[in-house]
Write a protein that holds these residues in place. Sequence first.
Motif, PDB file in Angstrom:
ATOM      1  N   THR A   1      42.285  52.771  36.124  1.00 13.82           N
ATOM      2  CA  THR A   1      43.698  52.882  35.867  1.00 13.82           C
ATOM      3  C   THR A   1      43.958  52.556  34.400  1.00 13.82           C
ATOM      4  O   THR A   1      43.572  51.481  33.946  1.00 13.82           O
ATOM      5  CB  THR A   1      44.485  51.896  36.762  1.00 13.82           C
ATOM      6  OG1 THR A   1      44.132  52.117  38.117  1.00 13.82           O
ATOM      7  CG2 THR A   1      45.967  52.069  36.566  1.00 13.82           C
ATOM      8  N   PRO A   2      44.631  53.445  33.667  1.00 14.02           N
ATOM      9  CA  PRO A   2      44.932  53.132  32.267  1.00 14.02           C
ATOM     10  C   PRO A   2      45.904  51.968  32.158  1.00 14.02           C
ATOM     11  O   PRO A   2      46.912  51.921  32.859  1.00 14.02           O
ATOM     12  CB  PRO A   2      45.579  54.406  31.743  1.00 14.02           C
ATOM     13  CG  PRO A   2      45.343  55.462  32.754  1.00 14.02           C
ATOM     14  CD  PRO A   2      45.072  54.782  34.046  1.00 14.02           C
ATOM     15  N   PHE A  14      41.279  50.559  30.053  1.00 15.34           N
ATOM     16  CA  PHE A  14      41.310  51.003  31.444  1.00 15.34           C
ATOM     17  C   PHE A  14      40.856  49.859  32.338  1.00 15.34           C
ATOM     18  O   PHE A  14      39.842  49.212  32.058  1.00 15.34           O
ATOM     19  CB  PHE A  14      40.354  52.178  31.653  1.00 15.34           C
ATOM     20  CG  PHE A  14      40.730  53.407  30.889  1.00 15.34           C
ATOM     21  CD1 PHE A  14      41.437  54.426  31.507  1.00 15.34           C
ATOM     22  CD2 PHE A  14      40.365  53.548  29.562  1.00 15.34           C
ATOM     23  CE1 PHE A  14      41.779  55.566  30.805  1.00 15.34           C
ATOM     24  CE2 PHE A  14      40.701  54.692  28.849  1.00 15.34           C
ATOM     25  CZ  PHE A  14      41.412  55.700  29.470  1.00 15.34           C
ATOM     26  N   SER A  72      44.689  65.484  26.192  1.00 15.28           N
ATOM     27  CA  SER A  72      44.193  64.893  27.435  1.00 15.28           C
ATOM     28  C   SER A  72      42.885  64.154  27.148  1.00 15.28           C
ATOM     29  O   SER A  72      42.245  64.382  26.127  1.00 15.28           O
ATOM     30  CB  SER A  72      43.965  65.966  28.503  1.00 15.28           C
ATOM     31  OG  SER A  72      42.958  66.865  28.088  1.00 15.28           O
ATOM     32  N   GLU A  74      39.265  62.375  29.319  1.00 17.31           N
ATOM     33  CA  GLU A  74      38.477  62.187  30.532  1.00 17.31           C
ATOM     34  C   GLU A  74      37.652  60.925  30.384  1.00 17.31           C
ATOM     35  O   GLU A  74      36.975  60.739  29.371  1.00 17.31           O
ATOM     36  CB  GLU A  74      37.531  63.360  30.757  1.00 17.31           C
ATOM     37  CG  GLU A  74      38.223  64.650  31.084  1.00 17.31           C
ATOM     38  CD  GLU A  74      37.249  65.793  31.326  1.00 17.31           C
ATOM     39  OE1 GLU A  74      37.717  66.827  31.807  1.00 17.31           O
ATOM     40  OE2 GLU A  74      36.043  65.654  31.052  1.00 17.31           O
ATOM     41  N   LYS A  88      40.664  62.201  34.798  1.00 16.78           N
ATOM     42  CA  LYS A  88      41.351  62.878  33.706  1.00 16.78           C
ATOM     43  C   LYS A  88      42.830  62.505  33.663  1.00 16.78           C
ATOM     44  O   LYS A  88      43.467  62.371  34.724  1.00 16.78           O
ATOM     45  CB  LYS A  88      41.229  64.404  33.870  1.00 16.78           C
ATOM     46  CG  LYS A  88      41.804  65.185  32.726  1.00 16.78           C
ATOM     47  CD  LYS A  88      41.523  66.676  32.877  1.00 16.78           C
ATOM     48  CE  LYS A  88      42.050  67.429  31.675  1.00 16.78           C
ATOM     49  NZ  LYS A  88      41.701  68.854  31.716  1.00 16.78           N
ATOM     50  N   TRP A  89      43.338  62.337  32.424  1.00 16.11           N
ATOM     51  CA  TRP A  89      44.750  62.051  32.202  1.00 16.11           C
ATOM     52  C   TRP A  89      45.306  62.983  31.135  1.00 16.11           C
ATOM     53  O   TRP A  89      44.660  63.230  30.120  1.00 16.11           O
ATOM     54  CB  TRP A  89      44.961  60.607  31.744  1.00 16.11           C
ATOM     55  CG  TRP A  89      44.685  59.625  32.816  1.00 16.11           C
ATOM     56  CD1 TRP A  89      45.567  59.158  33.743  1.00 16.11           C
ATOM     57  CD2 TRP A  89      43.432  58.965  33.085  1.00 16.11           C
ATOM     58  NE1 TRP A  89      44.926  58.259  34.584  1.00 16.11           N
ATOM     59  CE2 TRP A  89      43.625  58.130  34.202  1.00 16.11           C
ATOM     60  CE3 TRP A  89      42.177  59.016  32.494  1.00 16.11           C
ATOM     61  CZ2 TRP A  89      42.620  57.330  34.726  1.00 16.11           C
ATOM     62  CZ3 TRP A  89      41.178  58.226  33.019  1.00 16.11           C
ATOM     63  CH2 TRP A  89      41.395  57.400  34.120  1.00 16.11           C
ATOM     64  N   LEU A  91      47.984  63.482  28.220  1.00  8.97           N
ATOM     65  CA  LEU A  91      48.655  62.560  27.301  1.00  8.97           C
ATOM     66  C   LEU A  91      50.014  63.047  26.844  1.00  8.97           C
ATOM     67  O   LEU A  91      50.879  62.253  26.510  1.00  8.97           O
ATOM     68  CB  LEU A  91      47.773  62.319  26.066  1.00  8.97           C
ATOM     69  CG  LEU A  91      46.382  61.736  26.347  1.00  8.97           C
ATOM     70  CD1 LEU A  91      45.579  61.660  25.068  1.00  8.97           C
ATOM     71  CD2 LEU A  91      46.513  60.356  26.993  1.00  8.97           C
TER      72      LEU A  91
END
Length: 92
Positions: A1-2, A14, A72, A74, A88-89, A91
């Motif tokens: 989790t960021p 994270f 983004s 990963e 992956k998030w 941004l």
Amino acid sequence: TPQKLGANEEKNIFAIALNTHSVPLEFDFVKIITLKDNLGNVYSADEWTGGRGGHHLRGYIIFPQINAQADSVELEINGVDKVNRIFKWILK
């Protein structure tokens, strides 16, 4: 989790929780966890705070600032129980 994530962050952090009974968690997490952006940049971790060993670990993996143009990222965890995991998030 960021916990902190983005080009404006001095450090990208994270929270990681690992729970397994198939292998002991005797890994150097700074070496097996990487952060990659959509521009092809790969960031090595600066620090892992969770220790090592046993079957249950919690800690933070800390990366340097990422490229301001990245859209983004990963997070890849390599080789725990011979499996690579990618998260992956977006941004922007």
